[in-house]
Design a protein around this motif. Sequence first.
Motif, PDB file in Angstrom:
ATOM      1  N   GLY A 259      37.176  -6.256  -6.504  1.00  0.00           N
ATOM      2  CA  GLY A 259      37.344  -4.892  -6.012  1.00  0.00           C
ATOM      3  C   GLY A 259      36.064  -4.277  -5.464  1.00  0.00           C
ATOM      4  N   TYR A 260      35.129  -5.103  -5.042  1.00  0.00           N
ATOM      5  CA  TYR A 260      33.887  -4.600  -4.463  1.00  0.00           C
ATOM      6  C   TYR A 260      34.153  -4.054  -3.057  1.00  0.00           C
ATOM      7  CZ  TYR A 260      31.468  -7.349  -8.115  1.00  0.00           C
ATOM      8  OH  TYR A 260      31.023  -7.889  -9.290  1.00  0.00           O
ATOM      9  N   ALA A 261      33.298  -3.139  -2.622  1.00  0.00           N
ATOM     10  CA  ALA A 261      33.509  -2.450  -1.355  1.00  0.00           C
ATOM     11  C   ALA A 261      33.009  -3.231  -0.145  1.00  0.00           C
ATOM     12  CB  ALA A 261      32.805  -1.080  -1.381  1.00  0.00           C
ATOM     13  N   ARG A 262      32.032  -4.151  -0.336  1.00  0.00           N
ATOM     14  CA  ARG A 262      31.435  -4.773   0.843  1.00  0.00           C
ATOM     15  C   ARG A 262      30.600  -5.990   0.472  1.00  0.00           C
ATOM     16  NH1 ARG A 262      28.067   0.600   1.270  1.00  0.00           N
ATOM     17  NH2 ARG A 262      26.511   0.224  -0.337  1.00  0.00           N
TER      18      ARG A 262
ATOM     19  N   ASN B  41      24.958  -4.839  -5.427  1.00  0.00           N
ATOM     20  CA  ASN B  41      24.450  -3.525  -5.077  1.00  0.00           C
ATOM     21  C   ASN B  41      25.530  -2.518  -5.468  1.00  0.00           C
ATOM     22  OD1 ASN B  41      26.336  -3.709  -2.978  1.00  0.00           O
ATOM     23  ND2 ASN B  41      24.792  -4.084  -1.418  1.00  0.00           N
ATOM     24  N   TYR B  42      25.350  -1.275  -5.117  1.00  0.00           N
ATOM     25  CA  TYR B  42      26.296  -0.246  -5.535  1.00  0.00           C
ATOM     26  C   TYR B  42      26.427   0.801  -4.454  1.00  0.00           C
ATOM     27  CZ  TYR B  42      28.573   3.281  -8.424  1.00  0.00           C
ATOM     28  OH  TYR B  42      29.460   4.202  -8.931  1.00  0.00           O
ATOM     29  N   SER B  43      27.654   1.168  -4.151  1.00  0.00           N
ATOM     30  CA  SER B  43      27.914   2.230  -3.193  1.00  0.00           C
ATOM     31  C   SER B  43      28.208   3.517  -3.953  1.00  0.00           C
ATOM     32  CB  SER B  43      29.116   1.877  -2.306  1.00  0.00           C
ATOM     33  OG  SER B  43      29.500   3.012  -1.548  1.00  0.00           O
TER      34      SER B  43
ATOM     35  N   VAL C 155      31.818   1.856  -6.269  1.00  0.00           N
ATOM     36  CA  VAL C 155      32.008   0.472  -6.712  1.00  0.00           C
ATOM     37  C   VAL C 155      30.837  -0.386  -6.231  1.00  0.00           C
ATOM     38  CG1 VAL C 155      34.546   0.582  -6.772  1.00  0.00           C
ATOM     39  CG2 VAL C 155      33.383  -0.137  -4.679  1.00  0.00           C
ATOM     40  N   HIS C 156      30.739  -1.550  -6.841  1.00  0.00           N
ATOM     41  CA  HIS C 156      29.713  -2.509  -6.440  1.00  0.00           C
ATOM     42  C   HIS C 156      30.027  -3.127  -5.087  1.00  0.00           C
ATOM     43  CE1 HIS C 156      27.204  -2.754  -9.990  1.00  0.00           C
ATOM     44  NE2 HIS C 156      28.279  -2.789 -10.747  1.00  0.00           N
ATOM     45  N   GLY C 157      29.031  -3.793  -4.563  1.00  0.00           N
ATOM     46  CA  GLY C 157      29.145  -4.659  -3.403  1.00  0.00           C
ATOM     47  C   GLY C 157      28.256  -5.855  -3.643  1.00  0.00           C
ATOM     48  N   ILE C 158      28.274  -6.775  -2.726  1.00  0.00           N
ATOM     49  CA  ILE C 158      27.412  -7.953  -2.801  1.00  0.00           C
ATOM     50  C   ILE C 158      26.368  -7.836  -1.705  1.00  0.00           C
ATOM     51  CG2 ILE C 158      27.328 -10.441  -2.323  1.00  0.00           C
ATOM     52  CD1 ILE C 158      30.023 -10.691  -3.749  1.00  0.00           C
ATOM     53  N   TYR C 159      25.116  -8.029  -2.087  1.00  0.00           N
ATOM     54  CA  TYR C 159      24.045  -8.116  -1.104  1.00  0.00           C
ATOM     55  C   TYR C 159      23.624  -9.577  -1.012  1.00  0.00           C
ATOM     56  CZ  TYR C 159      20.111  -7.429   1.843  1.00  0.00           C
ATOM     57  OH  TYR C 159      19.271  -7.505   2.915  1.00  0.00           O
ATOM     58  N   LEU C 160      23.782 -10.143   0.159  1.00  0.00           N
ATOM     59  CA  LEU C 160      23.412 -11.531   0.419  1.00  0.00           C
ATOM     60  C   LEU C 160      21.937 -11.561   0.792  1.00  0.00           C
ATOM     61  CD1 LEU C 160      24.096 -14.532   0.934  1.00  0.00           C
ATOM     62  CD2 LEU C 160      24.835 -13.843   3.230  1.00  0.00           C
TER      63      LEU C 160
END
Length: 164
Positions: A111-114, A69-71, A76-81
């Motif tokens: 370096g993803y945010a979450r 995903n993206y913030s 930066v990107h993040g991971i959506y589980l």
Amino acid sequence: MQIRPARKEDVPVILELIHDLAIYEKEPHAVKNTVEALEENLFGPHPAIFAHVAVEQGQVQGFALWFLNYSTWEGVHGIYLEDLYVRPEARGKGMGKALLRTLAGIAVERGYARVEWCVLNWNEPSIRFYKSLGAVPQDEWTTFRLTGDALSSFGSPVVSGGAA
């Protein structure tokens, strides 16, 4: 126990686990996915989803399926589980925690945010587990979803010449 990226040969068992998760979540008839579709989405020319599996004694016992995903605020990107599931007989061995730790490690390394996910409100065992890891519920947000007839109706093309 080993956590590793999913392979093509894992797809049938991942789909089996998706069905098991649907049963656990009281939606046994909701899964429309197929081995062919899942394989295409995971390993086709433009994969947009990813999966890791927990393996014990050569058998896949659990999986985590995720996507980026993206913030816009963080930039930066993040991971959506999307799904995390471990077979009931394999629980209590740290597989779910190891799968989540793997995703957290990917996020940190890149370096993803979450890393974020949803959990059903009635699923107290999972909620307690996630809180024990330091995850925080986002109670101020409500998930919305367009599906079925509402999606078809709203997403239908607008007839030319009509009022906007």
